[in-house]
Write an enzyme that holds these catalytic residues in place. Structure first.
Site, PDB file in Angstrom:
ATOM      1  N   ASP A 212      70.234  42.598  53.857  1.00  0.00           N
ATOM      2  CA  ASP A 212      69.631  41.276  53.667  1.00  0.00           C
ATOM      3  C   ASP A 212      70.691  40.171  53.775  1.00  0.00           C
ATOM      4  OD1 ASP A 212      68.020  39.159  53.034  1.00  0.00           O
ATOM      5  OD2 ASP A 212      67.096  40.099  51.291  1.00  0.00           O
TER       6      ASP A 212
ATOM      7  N   HIS B 292      66.470  36.777  54.262  1.00  0.00           N
ATOM      8  CA  HIS B 292      65.208  36.101  53.965  1.00  0.00           C
ATOM      9  C   HIS B 292      65.399  34.601  53.753  1.00  0.00           C
ATOM     10  CE1 HIS B 292      66.387  37.131  49.705  1.00  0.00           C
ATOM     11  NE2 HIS B 292      65.890  35.935  49.492  1.00  0.00           N
TER      12      HIS B 292
ATOM     13  N   SER C  29      69.157  33.954  45.568  1.00  0.00           N
ATOM     14  CA  SER C  29      69.175  34.634  46.853  1.00  0.00           C
ATOM     15  C   SER C  29      70.334  34.111  47.685  1.00  0.00           C
ATOM     16  CB  SER C  29      67.870  34.378  47.602  1.00  0.00           C
ATOM     17  OG  SER C  29      66.808  35.065  47.013  1.00  0.00           O
TER      18      SER C  29
END
Length: 763
Positions: free
Chosen positions: A223, A87, A655
């Site tokens: 991810d 992402h 992240s």
């Protein structure tokens, strides 16, 4: 006048870290030796403090980068190869995708350097050093100084220190405040502006689970994405892409461990957490709970439904809005979870109890009252005033600027200011126009006018009905008088007559910009009405209350630290480099529901649903899993590991952060937090807070087996050094080992939602 012992009280607050034990938190690596190292060793760390942070020699900090100011990445080879989340690379993947070559959907791994894709504007920052400059910033600043004077002095010193540290543009530098303005730190970075996309798995892998699984455990999401940082031939930063640039050679890159994780293993997360507000007082929490978050949820939900409807009807629209949808949806769900968590955990009540105890402590000593006594009453008074105008502020951000035509019109404000001047300097005007060309081209590439018109109609109608009438911009009077109150009719007028919604018309305007044309444009007029109302009516009121709140918050935080001398507080996250440490650990999410600490590829098969875009599994991946073609990436049980959880303290910005074992080896990549602890940015819960990580073995399997890019794995330093140092195989809760067999694997039935897939992230 404050008593003479005020300075003594402040000194006590600043010396607290020397006398207390560190536990949870997002810690400044500058102080790891003093605050954290002994505790980390007890949990299983084998590295020295200098191997984690050292400004004179290569250390772990040199392997960590801040990606674009919004995510974290880590070097995994000596050739500048960098790993982060899918992402985090989503926008880059989307920008390089076309209906004919949709690498976002299909996945992509560069076969050689020539296939790596440049990304204008994307950069990474690598920390050179951090320094405590509190004494220099606050020198001569007294408690009696008026707040505005104090702020002016401090900002001037911050700017001067940062400018000096840049060394004539060699570095990026800034000074950030900590603990509500009680401490200040200088951060110096190297910025590399040539960052090229190397690869990522198919979207069905990188976002597997979509909205349904976002912020949830158990997870089965791959991810991750990969980039390479390029530098000049002498290994120095460059401002952007150049064909002569070569792969950057980092001072440190992380070895990649195939050993895997066990319950109780040590885990460290090193990255750039965005922002937490754990010192937010009860009144601020209450405002978030019953006003700010409900407004954000309502307005984002409205926008997302329109985007999804149009995306489902047209694949071209879906590709254009994929990245934007993911970004907005991620925190839409976060706000929902945060509110649910605050109610469930009674966060406001807990904070009120803490403040009542603090008030008693202040009152118990006559010397404390002049120092801290007015902090809590001032906070209450400030939030009472802020509450009157907060809704207007939220609707400016989420409703007015939630429409793309108004947000884009706002980009013309510098041009408007120049055109209004008595004399227009052509050189400055030409530069302002040139600066607009690239961002506008990027905007129009992913813009659909008819979709935005629907959003404008819906959001501006909500703005009109929800915000107090006396606080509305005058454009709403125009809608009422000239269009009979119909926002749909006003939207027809705006979108039919504005040059902002058309790339060709915008370029024609920029070729010959005039003040008359700009002031006559209905989209710009709408923006200007909102802007003027906000800056002239709403913002001054908010700033007045915010000014008193700034001082009160500073005293409030100082009082908390002075009262609780047995506790070391970590500063709130503010996008500066931090580390957190903990262990691989399961948890009990609610009554009779316990979650294991790991997931495997079997869960991908169990969740597969070809009729639901969120749970489609690529054919090749399904075939490999069913054939158990896992190679050296299988766990001891013969299964392919996918994800695991730890009790590390993380938040948005983490992240892509590396999850590192006790030997300094990469074992996973952090990408999410869990639903039960969505209040984590406001209040840390040690029993519920979990960091969700993709297992590095699944990453390598996706690259080599699924992606056919073994050459990328071969570039890494892959190791298999035996068990990860840790406290042992038993999980602990409240310091007590769990009875054998208490932590069980369970199957969680997922709910099908009529929503498009969204980014699952801590970002």
């Amino acid at each position: 006048m404050l008593p003479k012992n005020w300075a003594k009280a402040l000194l006590l607050v600043m010396l607290l870290p020397l006398a207390a034990r560190a536990d949870e938190g997002m810690w400044l690596p500058l102080f790891v030796k003093r605050l954290n190292h002994a505790d980390m060793q007890k949990k299983g760390l084998k590295l020295t403090a200098e191997e984690i942070y050292d400004i004179n020699n290569a250390s772990l900090k040199d392997a960590i980068v801040q990606l674009g100011g919004f995510c974290t990445g880590e070097f995994v080879s000596g050739q500048g190869l960098m790993l982060t989340n899918h992402h985090c690379g989503y926008d880059a993947l989307q920008s390089h995708s076309t209906p004919q070559n949709n690498i976002l959907q299909n996945g992509f791994f560069a076969a050689n350097p020539a296939e790596e894709k440049s990304n204008p504007g994307l950069f990474v920052d690598i920390l050179v050093r951090m320094e405590d400059v509190t004494a220099r910033v606050l020198e001569g600043v007294t408690p009696q100084a008026p707040e505005q004077e104090r702020m002016t002095t401090i900002r001037k010193r911050q700017q001067e220190m940062a400018e000096a540290a840049k060394e004539n543009g060699q570095y990026v530098a800034y000074v950030r405040d900590m603990f509500g303005g009680n401490e200040y730190y200088l951060f110096v970075y190297q910025r590399f502006g040539d960052v090229r996309l190397v690869g990522a798995p198919p979207e069905a892998v990188g976002k597997f689970g979509g909205d349904t699984d976002n912020w949830m455990w158990p997870r089965h999401t791959g991810d991750f994405s990969m980039f390479r940082v390029y530098a000049s031939k002498d290994n120095k930063p460059t401002a952007g892409y150049s064909a002569s640039n070569v792969p950057y050679h980092p001072k440190k890159h992380l070895p990649v461990s195939l050993q895997g994780v066990n319950e109780g293993d040590f885990a460290m997360v090193f990255g750039f957490p965005g922002r937490t507000q754990r010192f937010l007082p009860a009144a601020g929490l209450q405002l978030t709970l019953d006003q700010s978050n409900p407004a954000r949820i309502k307005l984002r939900d409205t926008r997302l439904k329109i985007w999804k409807e149009d995306s489902d009807a047209d694949p071209t629209v879906r590709l254009k809005y994929a990245s934007k949808y993911a970004s907005i949806a991620n925190y839409w769900k976060y706000f929902i979870g945060q509110n649910e968590g605050m109610k469930r955990l009674k966060t406001v009540d807990q904070k009120k109890a803490e403040e009542a105890s603090l008030a008693q402590w202040i009152a118990a000593d006559p010397a404390r009252t002049p120092v801290y006594g007015d902090a809590l009453p001032a906070i209450t008074q400030a939030y009472t005033g802020i509450r009157e105008y907060n809704l207007s502020s939220q609707y400016v951000n989420e409703a007015a600027f939630g429409t793309e035509i108004i947000a884009t019109a706002s980009r013309l404000m510098p041009l408007y200011t120049m055109l209004k001047a008595p004399q227009v300097e052509k050189t400055a005007l030409d530069k302002a126009i040139a600066d607009l060309k690239e961002p506008l081209a990027d905007f129009y590439k992913d813009y659909n006018l008819s979709t935005d018109k629907k959003v404008f109609t819906a959001l501006m109608q909500l703005y009109a009905q929800d915000v107090p009438k006396e606080q509305l911009p005058d454009v709403f009077q125009t809608v009422q008088k000239q269009y009979g109150g119909s926002m749909a009719k006003y939207a027809d007028y705006v979108y039919a007559n504005s040059f902002v919604g058309s790339e060709a018309k915008m370029n024609a305007f920029l070729a010959n910009p005039t003040l008359a044309k700009l002031e006559a444009d209905p989209a710009f007029k709408t923006y200007l009405s909102v802007y003027n109302n906000y800056t002239q009516t709403i913002l001054p009121k908010m700033q007045a209350y915010q000014s008193s709140l700034t001082r009160a918050n500073r005293l409030y935080v100082a009082a908390l630290r002075a009262k609780n001398t047995q506790k070391v507080y970590s500063p709130d996250a503010n996008s500066t480099l931090r580390l957190s440490y903990g262990t691989v650990r399961p948890y009990q999410g609610r009554d009779a529901v316990s979650f294991d600490y790991k997931t495997t590829a079997q869960g991908i098969v169990e969740k597969e649903d070809p009729t639901n875009p969120e749970f489609v599994v690529p054919t090749k991946e399904l075939q490999l899993i069913k054939a158990k073609d896992f190679g050296r990436y299988a766990g001891k049980d013969g299964q392919l590991p996918v994800a695991f959880i730890t009790d590390n303290d993380i938040t948005g910005g983490n992240s892509g952060s590396p999850v590192i074992n006790g030997r300094g080896e990469l074992i996973g990549v952090a990408f999410d937090g869990n639903w039960e602890a969505m209040t984590g940015d406001l209040a840390y819960d040690p029993e519920l807070k979990r960091c969700i990580n993709v297992d590095i073995r699944y990453v390598l399997w996706c690259i080599e087996k699924l992606g056919g890019a073994k050459h990328i794995v071969d570039e890494m330093t892959v190791v298999n050094n035996g068990p990860n140092p840790g406290v042992g195989p038993q999980a602990q809760v409240n310091g007590l080992p769990l009875p054998a067999g208490e932590v069980k694997k369970i199957k969680v039935k997922r709910k099908k939602k009529d929503t498009a897939d969204a980014s699952a992230s801590v970002n």
